[in-house]
Write a protein that holds these residues in place. Structure first.
Motif, mmCIF file in Angstrom:
data_model
loop_
_atom_site.group_PDB
_atom_site.id
_atom_site.type_symbol
_atom_site.label_atom_id
_atom_site.label_comp_id
_atom_site.label_asym_id
_atom_site.label_seq_id
_atom_site.Cartn_x
_atom_site.Cartn_y
_atom_site.Cartn_z
ATOM 1 N N PHE A 170 0.832 -1.201 0.000
ATOM 2 C CA PHE A 170 0.000 0.000 0.000
ATOM 3 C C PHE A 170 0.870 1.256 0.000
ATOM 4 N N MET A 171 1.898 1.280 0.858
ATOM 5 C CA MET A 171 2.771 2.439 0.958
ATOM 6 C C MET A 171 3.565 2.653 -0.341
ATOM 7 N N LEU A 176 4.234 5.908 -5.321
ATOM 8 C CA LEU A 176 4.246 6.041 -6.774
ATOM 9 C C LEU A 176 3.173 7.022 -7.239
ATOM 10 N N GLU A 177 1.991 6.893 -6.669
ATOM 11 C CA GLU A 177 0.871 7.747 -7.050
ATOM 12 C C GLU A 177 1.150 9.220 -6.721
ATOM 13 N N LYS A 195 12.201 1.490 0.982
ATOM 14 C CA LYS A 195 11.512 1.598 2.272
ATOM 15 C C LYS A 195 12.053 2.768 3.081
ATOM 16 N N ASN A 196 13.369 2.919 3.107
ATOM 17 C CA ASN A 196 13.964 4.023 3.860
ATOM 18 C C ASN A 196 13.485 5.367 3.322
ATOM 19 N N PRO A 203 4.557 10.139 8.060
ATOM 20 C CA PRO A 203 4.401 10.162 9.530
ATOM 21 C C PRO A 203 3.752 8.884 10.084
ATOM 22 N N TYR A 204 3.209 8.035 9.189
ATOM 23 C CA TYR A 204 2.508 6.838 9.656
ATOM 24 C C TYR A 204 3.355 5.574 9.546
ATOM 25 N N ARG A 205 4.672 5.730 9.403
ATOM 26 C CA ARG A 205 5.548 4.570 9.257
ATOM 27 C C ARG A 205 5.613 3.758 10.536
#
Length: 205
Positions: A170-171, A176-177, A195-196, A203-205
């Motif tokens: 999802f992330m 990309l979007e 990922k990094n 902020p939701y990582r």
């Protein structure tokens, strides 16, 4: 509005269907010179590295004048790609399954001609027979691509080491979007680097 069809592109499209052309047009003598010309060489063989024929090449190879060649190509094309209920049907009766695995510097590719169940994205797969090439034998399906060429449906199944992570997917799609990662970064960066970069911006990582 009627779509303009390029006769040059029709020739190329027919090359990708050439194994079906003889059967599709077997009852039409008018099409035979073109079908025979396209069947004479294997333009899709990467080892031969043959350039696709130009319209002038087709004219010379078939003996047809430019106007006649254009007319016949458009007619052949419309018999397959039209809204007519009597159009000819393409058949892809062969299936090949290409498995594609990458893990750091390790690579493994192989093909199956028969598979009783097509795995879905996210499903786990264990391949005990790839240990000579891969340090691990457990993977998950990252992507599936279908390609249709000649009379064969080619299904490429990309596998990755580890377990499928819906949140990361999802992330990744979100980044990309929102253009948080560029299209080239998608291919150039490792998953850890991606990922990094993505999680550092969110902020939701």
């Amino acid at each position: 509005m009627k779509t303009q069809v390029s006769v040059k592109q029709i020739v190329i499209d027919f090359i990708y269907l050439k194994n079906q052309l003889r059967d599709l047009f077997k009852n039409n003598i008018e099409y035979k010179p073109i079908v025979e010309f396209l069947l004479a060489k294997d333009y899709l063989d990467e080892e031969l590295n043959l350039p696709f024929p130009k319209i002038k090449d087709v004219e010379e190879g078939t003996g047809l004048k430019a106007y006649t060649l254009r007319k016949i190509l458009l007619k052949m094309h419309s018999e397959i790609f039209s809204y007519d209920t009597n159009r000819l049907n393409l058949k892809f009766q062969k299936v090949l399954y290409h498995f594609y695995i990458r893990f750091f510097d390790h690579r493994c590719d192989f093909t199956m001609s028969s598979l009783s169940h097509l795995p879905r994205i996210g499903e786990n797969i264990r391949l005990p027979f790839v240990s000579a090439k891969m340090p691990l034998t457990s993977f998950y399906v990252e992507n599936i691509m279908h390609e249709f060429e000649n009379d064969t449906q080619k299904i490429t199944i990309t596998l990755k080491v580890g377990d499928y992570n819906e949140y990361w997917k999802f992330m990744y799609d979100r980044a990309l979007e929102l253009n948080e990662i560029g299209i080239m970064e998608k291919y150039d960066l490792s998953e850890r680097e991606l990922k990094n970069k993505i999680y550092s911006k969110n902020p939701y990582r």
